[in-house]
Design an enzyme around this catalytic site. Sequence first.
Site, PDB file in Angstrom:
ATOM      1  N   TYR A   1      -0.746   7.664   5.283  1.00 31.50           N
ATOM      2  CA  TYR A   1       0.504   7.548   4.863  1.00 31.50           C
ATOM      3  C   TYR A   1       1.250   8.735   5.059  1.00 31.50           C
ATOM      4  O   TYR A   1       2.354   9.065   4.494  1.00 31.50           O
ATOM      5  CB  TYR A   1       0.411   7.382   3.249  1.00 31.50           C
ATOM      6  CG  TYR A   1      -0.224   5.980   2.848  1.00 31.50           C
ATOM      7  CD1 TYR A   1       0.808   4.805   3.040  1.00 31.50           C
ATOM      8  CD2 TYR A   1      -1.331   5.801   2.241  1.00 31.50           C
ATOM      9  CE1 TYR A   1       0.344   3.561   2.665  1.00 31.50           C
ATOM     10  CE2 TYR A   1      -1.561   4.471   1.768  1.00 31.50           C
ATOM     11  CZ  TYR A   1      -0.607   3.315   2.055  1.00 31.50           C
ATOM     12  OH  TYR A   1      -1.316   1.795   1.648  1.00 31.50           O
TER      13      TYR A   1
ATOM     14  N   GLU B   1      -2.318   1.663  13.358  1.00 29.87           N
ATOM     15  CA  GLU B   1      -3.022   1.623  12.143  1.00 29.87           C
ATOM     16  C   GLU B   1      -4.527   0.937  12.618  1.00 29.87           C
ATOM     17  O   GLU B   1      -5.387   1.416  11.907  1.00 29.87           O
ATOM     18  CB  GLU B   1      -2.425   0.796  11.063  1.00 29.87           C
ATOM     19  CG  GLU B   1      -1.094   1.642  10.474  1.00 29.87           C
ATOM     20  CD  GLU B   1      -0.277   0.864   9.609  1.00 29.87           C
ATOM     21  OE1 GLU B   1      -0.596  -0.312   9.394  1.00 29.87           O
ATOM     22  OE2 GLU B   1       0.874   1.484   8.909  1.00 29.87           O
TER      23      GLU B   1
ATOM     24  N   HIS C   1      -2.086  -3.603   2.006  1.00 25.58           N
ATOM     25  CA  HIS C   1      -1.237  -3.057   2.915  1.00 25.58           C
ATOM     26  C   HIS C   1      -1.311  -3.958   3.956  1.00 25.58           C
ATOM     27  O   HIS C   1      -2.360  -4.336   4.763  1.00 25.58           O
ATOM     28  CB  HIS C   1      -1.806  -1.355   3.220  1.00 25.58           C
ATOM     29  CG  HIS C   1      -0.919  -1.045   4.447  1.00 25.58           C
ATOM     30  ND1 HIS C   1       0.192  -0.557   4.123  1.00 25.58           N
ATOM     31  CD2 HIS C   1      -1.167  -1.023   5.789  1.00 25.58           C
ATOM     32  CE1 HIS C   1       0.720   0.015   5.441  1.00 25.58           C
ATOM     33  NE2 HIS C   1      -0.126  -0.209   6.292  1.00 25.58           N
TER      34      HIS C   1
ATOM     35  N   ASN D   1      -0.754  -2.526  -5.355  1.00 24.77           N
ATOM     36  CA  ASN D   1      -0.356  -3.946  -4.935  1.00 24.77           C
ATOM     37  C   ASN D   1      -1.176  -4.571  -4.084  1.00 24.77           C
ATOM     38  O   ASN D   1      -1.001  -5.452  -3.286  1.00 24.77           O
ATOM     39  CB  ASN D   1       1.108  -3.770  -4.217  1.00 24.77           C
ATOM     40  CG  ASN D   1       1.086  -2.776  -3.114  1.00 24.77           C
ATOM     41  OD1 ASN D   1       0.094  -2.039  -2.744  1.00 24.77           O
ATOM     42  ND2 ASN D   1       2.150  -2.740  -2.569  1.00 24.77           N
TER      43      ASN D   1
ATOM     44  N   LYS E   1      -6.805  -2.914  -0.977  1.00 23.11           N
ATOM     45  CA  LYS E   1      -6.919  -1.562  -1.511  1.00 23.11           C
ATOM     46  C   LYS E   1      -7.778  -1.816  -2.764  1.00 23.11           C
ATOM     47  O   LYS E   1      -8.397  -2.821  -3.452  1.00 23.11           O
ATOM     48  CB  LYS E   1      -5.346  -1.598  -2.031  1.00 23.11           C
ATOM     49  CG  LYS E   1      -4.320  -1.322  -0.945  1.00 23.11           C
ATOM     50  CD  LYS E   1      -2.953  -1.192  -1.499  1.00 23.11           C
ATOM     51  CE  LYS E   1      -1.934  -0.900  -0.536  1.00 23.11           C
ATOM     52  NZ  LYS E   1      -0.703  -0.480  -0.874  1.00 23.11           N
TER      53      LYS E   1
HETATM   54  P1  CMP Z   1       2.069  -0.011   1.339  1.00 21.24           P
HETATM   55  O1  CMP Z   1       2.657  -1.440   1.688  1.00 21.24           O
HETATM   56  O2  CMP Z   1       0.782   0.262   1.517  1.00 21.24           O
HETATM   57  O3  CMP Z   1       3.031   0.993   1.664  1.00 21.24           O
HETATM   58  C1  CMP Z   1       3.267   2.335   0.633  1.00 21.24           C
HETATM   59  C2  CMP Z   1       2.372   2.234  -0.459  1.00 21.24           C
HETATM   60  O4  CMP Z   1       3.218   3.258  -1.275  1.00 21.24           O
HETATM   61  C3  CMP Z   1       2.813   0.814  -0.910  1.00 21.24           C
HETATM   62  O5  CMP Z   1       2.286  -0.114  -0.615  1.00 21.24           O
HETATM   63  C4  CMP Z   1       2.725   1.026  -2.385  1.00 21.24           C
HETATM   64  O6  CMP Z   1       1.027   1.042  -2.668  1.00 21.24           O
HETATM   65  C5  CMP Z   1       2.854   2.527  -2.653  1.00 21.24           C
HETATM   66  N1  CMP Z   1       3.893   2.629  -3.436  1.00 21.24           N
HETATM   67  C6  CMP Z   1       4.232   3.182  -4.879  1.00 21.24           C
HETATM   68  N2  CMP Z   1       5.732   3.322  -5.180  1.00 21.24           N
HETATM   69  C7  CMP Z   1       6.323   2.882  -4.230  1.00 21.24           C
HETATM   70  C8  CMP Z   1       7.795   2.865  -4.029  1.00 21.24           C
HETATM   71  N3  CMP Z   1       8.448   3.319  -4.982  1.00 21.24           N
HETATM   72  N4  CMP Z   1       8.098   2.321  -2.881  1.00 21.24           N
HETATM   73  C9  CMP Z   1       7.226   2.015  -1.892  1.00 21.24           C
HETATM   74  N5  CMP Z   1       5.937   2.158  -2.019  1.00 21.24           N
HETATM   75  C10 CMP Z   1       5.656   2.698  -3.122  1.00 21.24           C
END
Ligand code: CMP
Length: 132
Positions: free
Chosen positions: A49, A126, A115, A112, A9
Amino acid sequence: MERTLLIIKPDATERNLIGHIVYRLERAGFRVVNMRMEQLTEVRAREFYAVHEGKPFLDSLVSFMVSGPVVPMELERENAISSLRELIGATNPKDAACGTIRQEIARDIEKNSVHASDSPENAKKEIAFFFE
Ligand code: CMP
């Protein structure tokens, strides 16, 4: 052998952590079978998403995902999907186990760093999203 998708990311590409993440993946036995850099558009980020449509964090997530380049990667290994989920750790780095990629480098629950696909069905979708 199984295949899955990982995305590096924008918070990680910005901090020059692409090589570090690829090193960690290869060290854990994943083979990179496809990889490139992409600047997502808002339309592509929303499409990727779409499963989170209606969630309160979606708009902010989309802004973050278009804030810089991402690096999608198709990875191969035995039990690739579950092994990769284990290696990256929980969504929120505060909850991520010691030694996981997110525990080590993620900034917060949104930024984070990586993904990973969460099921065989999503891995297929994906991988196709980025590489077909
Ligand atoms: P990812 O695993 O890419 O899946 C959805 C993304 O939404 C997650 O990682 C985070 O980058 C983002 N995100 C932000 N807030 C939340 C939340 N409360 N719960 C889950 N995903 C979140």
